[in-house]
Design an enzyme around this catalytic site. Sequence first.
Site, mmCIF file in Angstrom:
data_model
loop_
_atom_site.group_PDB
_atom_site.id
_atom_site.type_symbol
_atom_site.label_atom_id
_atom_site.label_comp_id
_atom_site.label_asym_id
_atom_site.label_seq_id
_atom_site.Cartn_x
_atom_site.Cartn_y
_atom_site.Cartn_z
ATOM 1 N N ASP A 43 36.701 51.412 4.954
ATOM 2 C CA ASP A 43 37.920 52.093 5.419
ATOM 3 C C ASP A 43 38.251 51.501 6.791
ATOM 4 O O ASP A 43 37.627 51.878 7.770
ATOM 5 C CB ASP A 43 37.682 53.603 5.516
ATOM 6 C CG ASP A 43 38.886 54.371 6.052
ATOM 7 O OD1 ASP A 43 39.958 53.791 6.201
ATOM 8 O OD2 ASP A 43 38.723 55.576 6.337
ATOM 9 N N GLU A 84 45.212 54.086 13.203
ATOM 10 C CA GLU A 84 45.509 54.961 12.065
ATOM 11 C C GLU A 84 44.588 56.169 12.074
ATOM 12 O O GLU A 84 45.006 57.302 11.818
ATOM 13 C CB GLU A 84 45.359 54.186 10.750
ATOM 14 C CG GLU A 84 45.842 54.931 9.509
ATOM 15 C CD GLU A 84 44.774 55.773 8.811
ATOM 16 O OE1 GLU A 84 45.108 56.518 7.894
ATOM 17 O OE2 GLU A 84 43.588 55.707 9.205
HETATM 18 CO CO CO Z 1 39.784 56.649 7.446
HETATM 19 ZN ZN ZN Z 2 41.830 54.584 6.083
#
Ligand code: CO
Ligand code: ZN
Length: 324
Positions: A161, A191
């Site tokens: 991720d 993010e």
């Molecule tokens: Co994440």
């Molecule tokens: Zn992510």
Amino acid sequence: MINEIRELVRLSGVSGNEAAVAEYIKGQILPYVDKVYDDALGNLVAIRKGEGPKVMLMAHMDEIGLVATFADEKGFIRVAAAGGVDPRTTIGRPVQFENGVMGVFTCGSKAMKELKLGDCFIDIGAKSREEALRRIEIGMTACFLSETFETGNCIVSNALDNRVGCYCLMETLRRIKNTTCEVYAVFTVQEEVGLRGAKVSGFEISPDVAIAVDVTLSGDYPDTAETAAALGKGTAIKIRDRSAICSREIVEDLENLAARKGISAQRDVLSGGGTDIGSVQLLGKGVQVGGLSIPIRYCHSAIEMADRGDVEATIGLLTAYLEK
Ligand code: CO
Ligand code: ZN
């Protein structure tokens, strides 16, 4: 696949400190695009010129991690979280500060039962506060380290991720041949701390369509919340999460295209979570958005697992979408 993902996850890129990741990606994609630039926040934007609609693709470069907040008199470094760090799934891992100093993220044995971030610290082997602060600075980020390996058809690593999403975007840029779209591939920052990079980049680009490539939660292992997505069932076409409801037209386009091309696909429906399109959708007069997700197990732990077939399906469908 594994070699480039290994390169990507090895780079420290905790939210706010993504420059090394951006630098690497830039070097790899330069021959395949017409223009590359970065903005004030550090988003990396790659443009492939075209006459057709402006399509913004996004993959966030940042990963969850820790930030040094103070060092105690014995030299143990207390931390805050950058993004959603759960100490129960990250405790005991080696960490690396942005200047290379290594340590272990650990806690006292009493704290183990109901572990909170406040019970945890980074031990860099310092004997005093002075030594600790000679070697690291307050405010520095630290990322989790782990092995990157393959087992069965899966890839296991820290920071999947969303370096696996970055990889998908890079590979898509290398593979597209004929597209009329003007493609803006944006490798976004911050993010994990609130979809921040995507907001300024989306404002600047003002796309017709935006698609985020990110990971999603698979609900297919013991004792986890059930979700729509599972490992090995293909790219997960996003329907909604807490940050965005995808445009029905885009969902339909992606699903039809997957069926036509024989690309395995499933649906991504989350009650929580979010990704970059959540910021872009609400800009200007509104932007049509969609998402392709790679299901992962153990999301936001220091070691995450993805299926190679799902990664391949994501690249395949994204490429087909742009060429359509
Ligand atoms: Co994440
Ligand atoms: Zn992510």
